[in-house]
Design an enzyme around this catalytic site. Structure first.
Site, PDB file in Angstrom:
ATOM      1  N   LYS A  69       0.842  -1.202   0.000  1.00 33.54           N
ATOM      2  CA  LYS A  69       0.000   0.000   0.000  1.00 33.54           C
ATOM      3  C   LYS A  69       0.869   1.240   0.000  1.00 33.54           C
ATOM      4  O   LYS A  69       0.605   2.205  -0.710  1.00 33.54           O
ATOM      5  CB  LYS A  69      -0.888   0.019   1.255  1.00 33.54           C
ATOM      6  CG  LYS A  69      -2.067  -0.897   1.203  1.00 33.54           C
ATOM      7  CD  LYS A  69      -2.791  -0.890   2.540  1.00 33.54           C
ATOM      8  CE  LYS A  69      -3.671  -2.120   2.673  1.00 33.54           C
ATOM      9  NZ  LYS A  69      -4.009  -2.430   4.043  1.00 33.54           N
ATOM     10  N   GLN A  87      -4.940  -1.725  10.078  1.00 35.74           N
ATOM     11  CA  GLN A  87      -4.748  -3.016   9.416  1.00 35.74           C
ATOM     12  C   GLN A  87      -5.342  -4.152  10.248  1.00 35.74           C
ATOM     13  O   GLN A  87      -5.021  -4.306  11.421  1.00 35.74           O
ATOM     14  CB  GLN A  87      -3.241  -3.247   9.188  1.00 35.74           C
ATOM     15  CG  GLN A  87      -2.906  -4.549   8.495  1.00 35.74           C
ATOM     16  CD  GLN A  87      -3.490  -4.630   7.089  1.00 35.74           C
ATOM     17  OE1 GLN A  87      -3.326  -3.724   6.282  1.00 35.74           O
ATOM     18  NE2 GLN A  87      -4.193  -5.717   6.792  1.00 35.74           N
ATOM     19  N   ASP A 127     -10.953   2.835   4.390  1.00 36.47           N
ATOM     20  CA  ASP A 127     -11.344   1.434   4.176  1.00 36.47           C
ATOM     21  C   ASP A 127     -12.865   1.304   4.152  1.00 36.47           C
ATOM     22  O   ASP A 127     -13.401   0.295   3.700  1.00 36.47           O
ATOM     23  CB  ASP A 127     -10.785   0.537   5.298  1.00 36.47           C
ATOM     24  CG  ASP A 127      -9.493  -0.153   4.909  1.00 36.47           C
ATOM     25  OD1 ASP A 127      -9.206  -0.253   3.701  1.00 36.47           O
ATOM     26  OD2 ASP A 127      -8.763  -0.598   5.817  1.00 36.47           O
TER      27      ASP A 127
END
Ligand code: NDP
Length: 281
Positions: free
Chosen positions: A48, A92, A115
């Site tokens: 990422k 994460q 997200d």
């Protein structure tokens, strides 16, 4: 059978994004919160960061130890929420077991929740709104479906898997585009029979090559979300060779949904940045 080429679609999206960021002159800033040393998470986050930097963004990984407390991690999220330089935040998953993931995600400011896993953005999607941040994998799948040029309206989509990151948000998203949606899971009876009714079949259950030829309606669009490692090699939830005999369109693994997910995440970081910038004007 046509392959839906995720690499090509994602490369185009990332090139356009890079141009938009260069033209804007500002710098979207993605903060990634990572707790512990899970190997897969470390690799995802490095990827990422590389992709974000290639697009002209800043990406900082905040690496916390595996024994970080709930207060420390929510404290960091709070600090990032209040930092005006930071325009996107990712925590994460999976977090170490002693942490309450839901509570951590709830702390992310909705406008920085790139997200889209927080309750606010999930709620917008589930209530038929298009103005929230949509989770990257479902968003990438929609893009791939639209890239076929097929009319989605009225198509029967069968989704295998009901996770909060793929199956559920994808169901809401496809309903927004007038598909008729069936969501299946590990307790579903007659899965193969349901799959055979699908105009769009999405496999997102993490079971290597579970989808065989006789699960597929001739002419279906088959989207393989699975990322599995078998004997050291990556494979999806669809038996690619068999599916190729029946499907009209098929996504490969690797080079399919996974690469689109990264591109769509960057899109979300850009969208979040633009919205925050507009608010500041
Ligand atoms: P989860 O483990 O969170 O969810 C799996 C889902 O599949 C659950 O709903 C589960 O049912 C269902 N399931 C499990 N076994 C079966 C079965 N035999 N038949 C029908 N349904 C079943 O996984 P994720 O959603 O996080 O990921 C799914 C797969 O997609 C994984 O391979 C993962 O690596 C991959 N993935 C890929 C991404 C990409 O960008 N390409 C992004 C995210 C994930 P139940 O709810 O009953 O347990």
């Amino acid at each position: 059978m046509q392959i839906i080429d995720g690499r090509k679609l994602a490369a185009d999206i990332r090139t356009r994004l890079k141009e938009k960021i260069a033209a804007d002159g500002g710098t979207p800033h993605l903060a990634v919160v990572l707790a512990g040393d899970d190997e897969a998470s470390l690799i995802y986050d490095r990827n990422k960061k590389k992709a974000a930097e290639e697009a002209g963004m800043i990406c900082v990984i905040h690496h916390l130890s595996a024994d970080v407390s709930q207060e420390e991690i929510t404290g960091l999220v709070e600090k990032l929420n209040n930092d005006r330089e930071v325009t996107g935040i990712i925590v994460q998953m999976p977090l170490p077991k002693h942490l309450d993931s839901f509570a951590v995600l709830r702390h992310i400011s909705p406008e920085k929740d790139v997200d889209g896993f927080g309750v606010y953005n999930s709620g917008l999607l589930a209530t038929n709104r298009r103005d929230g941040l949509i989770p990257a994998t479902p968003k990438g799948i929609l893009y791939m479906l639209q890239s076929t040029g097929e009319n989605l309206s009225g198509k029967h989509a069968v989704i295998i898997g009901r996770s909060n990151i793929v199956g559920r948000p994808l169901a809401s998203l496809l309903l927004q585009y007038d598909c008729t949606v069936t969501v299946t899971h590990s307790r579903t009876r007659n899965l193969a029979e349901l799959a055979r009714q699908a105009d769009i079949l999405v496999a997102a259950c993490g079971k290597p090559k579970i989808v065989k030829k006789d699960w597929i309606k001739p002419g279906a669009i088959v989207i393989d979300v699975g990322i599995n490692r078998v004997d050291g090699r990556l494979c999806g939830d669809v038996d690619f060779g068999e599916a190729a005999e029946k499907a009209a369109y098929l996504t490969p693994v690797p080079g399919g949904v996974g690469v689109m997910t990264v591109a769509m995440l960057l899109e979300n970081v850009w969208e979040a940045y633009v919205k925050q910038k507009k608010k500041d004007l």
